[in-house]
Scaffold this active site. Sequence first.
Site: not given
Ligand code: PEP
Length: 250
Positions: A173, A167, A234-235, A10
């Site tokens: 994001g 990641e 994330g989002g 979050w």
């Molecule tokens: C994260 O914050 O670990 C992430 C993968 O963000 P998002 O899914 O928004 O790209």
Amino acid sequence: MRKPIIAGNWKMYKTPKESLAFVSAFLPLVEGHDRDEILLFPTVTSLASVMEAVAGTNVRAGAQNMHWLNEGAYTGQTSPTMLLSIGCRHVLLGHSEQRMYFNETSERVNLKLKAAISHGMTPIVCVGELLAERENSQTEEVLRTQVRTALHNVSAAEAQRLVIAYEPVWAIGTGATATPEIAAEAHAMIRHELAHCCGSQIAQETRILYGGSVKPENISALMAQQQIDGALVGGASLVPATFAGIVRYR
Ligand code: PEP
């Protein structure tokens, strides 16, 4: 053999009240789901109440970061024993936003990882390359350095509960998800490094999650890759129905 993990990060979103509203709406949507482990990573102000709200359910909660020491004059930090005191046993380490904005280093991730292990916690260590590094064909080198440094002096016995999240920074994001093939290739590189650091059994047993713009529309194709053992989201983890849609991928 590797039970998938679907985790929601979050970041710096949601007050305690908003966090509890999420949990109330989310729990019924994933009730009885045990194909995957489900984790939520709220902010530190929401963590204790989320821990209480998910107690006894199939959802667990964890911290977005921690210090490696148990106490001391370190303003703004949270210690492993403080997390354990509220029943929190999962922690994200080395997230790219920590590396990018708060100068987190793989050396410190190593200290935190060892602290997490010694306290019986489950660390999720985030690694990933920048866009410029990918474009310069440095992905393998970056992943190797991040994994080897984070796992420096960590034995196979100590690495039992380790989880890695791949990641790619260019996918976080941005809406630009790595293709399942690109993600699987990076996961294979990470698994190769795990074998180098902790032996082939750990490499085979460690769950490697993919993170970077995961959504209900792309989770199935990612999870179809044998190398991908779950997702760090994330989002799309901020809305109960959307995150439940990811958890319940087919
Ligand atoms: C994260 O914050 O670990 C992430 C993968 O963000 P998002 O899914 O928004 O790209």
